[in-house]
Scaffold this motif. Structure first.
Motif, short mmCIF file in Angstrom:
data_model
loop_
_atom_site.label_atom_id
_atom_site.label_comp_id
_atom_site.label_asym_id
_atom_site.label_seq_id
_atom_site.Cartn_x
_atom_site.Cartn_y
_atom_site.Cartn_z
N SER A 19 0.11 10.59 95.31
CA SER A 19 0.60 11.37 94.18
C SER A 19 -0.33 12.54 93.87
CB SER A 19 0.78 10.48 92.94
OG SER A 19 -0.42 9.85 92.58
N GLU A 20 -1.64 12.32 94.01
CA GLU A 20 -2.58 13.43 93.80
C GLU A 20 -2.42 14.49 94.87
OE1 GLU A 20 -4.69 14.15 91.27
OE2 GLU A 20 -3.69 12.47 90.28
N ALA A 21 -2.22 14.08 96.11
CA ALA A 21 -2.02 15.04 97.20
C ALA A 21 -0.75 15.84 96.99
CB ALA A 21 -1.97 14.31 98.54
N ILE A 22 0.31 15.18 96.56
CA ILE A 22 1.59 15.86 96.34
C ILE A 22 1.48 16.86 95.19
CG2 ILE A 22 3.99 15.49 95.60
CD1 ILE A 22 3.85 12.81 97.16
N LYS A 23 0.75 16.50 94.14
CA LYS A 23 0.54 17.45 93.05
C LYS A 23 -0.20 18.69 93.55
CE LYS A 23 -1.25 14.54 89.98
NZ LYS A 23 -1.86 14.05 88.71
N LYS A 24 -1.17 18.48 94.42
CA LYS A 24 -1.95 19.60 94.96
C LYS A 24 -1.08 20.51 95.83
CE LYS A 24 -6.14 20.45 97.77
NZ LYS A 24 -6.88 21.31 96.83
N ILE A 25 -0.16 19.91 96.57
CA ILE A 25 0.74 20.70 97.43
C ILE A 25 1.75 21.48 96.60
CG2 ILE A 25 2.55 20.53 99.20
CD1 ILE A 25 1.08 17.95 100.16
N GLY A 26 2.32 20.81 95.60
CA GLY A 26 3.42 21.39 94.83
C GLY A 26 4.75 20.98 95.44
N PHE A 27 5.74 20.66 94.62
CA PHE A 27 6.98 20.10 95.15
C PHE A 27 8.15 20.34 94.20
CE2 PHE A 27 5.37 17.03 92.21
CZ PHE A 27 6.50 16.48 91.62
N ASP A 28 9.33 20.31 94.79
CA ASP A 28 10.59 20.20 94.04
C ASP A 28 11.25 18.86 94.32
OD1 ASP A 28 10.79 22.95 92.87
OD2 ASP A 28 10.75 23.50 95.00
N VAL A 29 11.16 18.43 95.59
CA VAL A 29 11.78 17.18 96.02
C VAL A 29 10.79 16.43 96.92
CG1 VAL A 29 13.71 16.11 97.25
CG2 VAL A 29 14.07 18.23 95.96
N ILE A 30 10.75 15.11 96.75
CA ILE A 30 9.92 14.25 97.59
C ILE A 30 10.83 13.27 98.32
CG2 ILE A 30 8.02 12.58 97.65
CD1 ILE A 30 7.19 13.73 94.88
N PHE A 31 10.60 13.11 99.62
CA PHE A 31 11.30 12.11 100.41
C PHE A 31 10.30 11.07 100.91
CE2 PHE A 31 14.46 15.50 100.78
CZ PHE A 31 15.66 14.80 100.74
N THR A 32 10.67 9.81 100.81
CA THR A 32 9.92 8.73 101.45
C THR A 32 10.91 7.81 102.14
OG1 THR A 32 10.02 7.07 99.67
CG2 THR A 32 8.32 8.77 99.47
N GLY A 33 10.41 6.96 103.02
CA GLY A 33 11.25 5.90 103.54
C GLY A 33 11.38 4.80 102.51
N ARG A 34 12.40 3.99 102.66
CA ARG A 34 12.60 2.86 101.74
C ARG A 34 11.37 1.96 101.74
NH1 ARG A 34 17.04 -1.23 103.78
NH2 ARG A 34 15.80 -0.74 105.62
N GLN A 35 10.88 1.61 102.94
CA GLN A 35 9.73 0.73 103.05
C GLN A 35 9.14 0.87 104.45
OE1 GLN A 35 12.15 -2.74 102.18
NE2 GLN A 35 11.85 -3.55 104.23
N ALA A 36 7.94 0.33 104.62
CA ALA A 36 7.27 0.39 105.92
C ALA A 36 7.41 -0.95 106.62
CB ALA A 36 5.79 0.73 105.74
N ILE A 37 7.56 -0.93 107.93
CA ILE A 37 7.79 -2.17 108.66
C ILE A 37 6.56 -3.06 108.71
CG2 ILE A 37 9.62 -1.20 110.07
CD1 ILE A 37 7.62 -0.92 112.35
#
Length: 260
Positions: A102-120
């Motif tokens: 979350s800190e890295a994403i704030k530093k980048i700047g965003f409008d939309v974030i995509f993640t996978g549902r979960q990691a295997i």
């Protein structure tokens, strides 16, 4: 539109090994791949880029070898890639991991974030929602279909026995199921260019300045008490009698065990 996609390099599950002391995954010498759900999330981001000309930044938290999945993301069409790597991040559980991301994403700047549902390798489905909560934005999980028109998204969520239809506007986080799409192939020309230029940025905690009490193994509230490989036992029973008697006995025993 600025899109950030969180991707994870995960061990091949057929080669999964766990440190019996720390309870963490042993990654050294184990074949690794891009997490399946994350690749589907990346494809959704790239489809949006194709549609409206968005900028896509792929990020991954892990050791230096995680650059491999970021190179794959760039070869698929991502514009930028950032590896978040520092020894102080090692052993982070989902809560500590979401603090870093979350800190890295704030530093980048965003409008939309995509993640996978979960990691295997963990199957928790926790990191995406935790990132959204820490950034104070809406989240839509289990996304299986997504479209964008006139400033808003139309989403189909895959639930256990039904499909939920929703609308959302940026800023928003989407977690995507692997069944959402068929990710595109790598662009070989882009891959060659990536190998020659090494465009992946590497950020450590000097860049993010996160309190070390909330990251890494020591900052993780989840503690692994015990790890073990499950054992399976089977019992063989011979049913005596005529064919009709055997059938009746078998049906009776299956009913008693609530198998039929």
């Amino acid at each position: 539109m600025n899109i950030v996609v969180c991707i994870k390099q995960v061990p091949d599950t057929t080669e999964l090994k766990i440190d019996p002391i720390t309870g963490t995954l042993i990654r050294k010498g184990v074949p690794s791949i891009m997490n399946y759900d994350d690749k589907a999330a990346l494809e959704e981001a790239l489809k949006l880029k194709d549609q409206i000309g968005a900028k896509v930044t792929a990020i991954s938290m892990g050791p230096e070898q995680a650059k491999e999945v970021l190179e794959e993301a760039l070869a698929m069409g991502a514009d930028d890639a950032i590896l978040i790597s520092d020894k102080v991040f090692s052993g982070s559980d989902t809560w500590a991991t979401s603090n870093v991301l979350s800190e890295a994403i704030k530093k980048i700047g965003f409008d939309v974030i995509f993640t996978g549902r979960q990691a295997i390798d963990g199957d928790t489905a926790q990191v995406g929602p935790q990132i959204a909560q820490k950034l104070g934005i809406p989240q839509v999980t289990y996304v299986r279909k997504l479209s964008y028109k006139e400033g808003k998204f139309l989403i189909e969520r895959e639930m256990d026995d039904y499909i939920e239809i929703m609308e959302a506007r940026p800023p928003v986080l989407f977690s995507v199921v692997k069944e959402a799409n068929n990710p595109r192939y790598l662009d070989v020309r882009r891959l060659v260019d990536i190998c020659q230029k090494d465009p992946i940025q590497i950020w450590n905690n000097n860049d993010l300045k996160i309190d070390e009490s909330i990251i890494g193994l020591k900052g993780s509230p989840t503690k692994v008490k015990k790890t073990f490989t499950p054992t399976f036992e089977k019992e063989t029973k011979v049913i005596e009698g005529s064919t009709d008697e055997k059938v009746q006995t078998l049906i009776k025993e299956l009913k008693e065990k609530h198998l039929i």
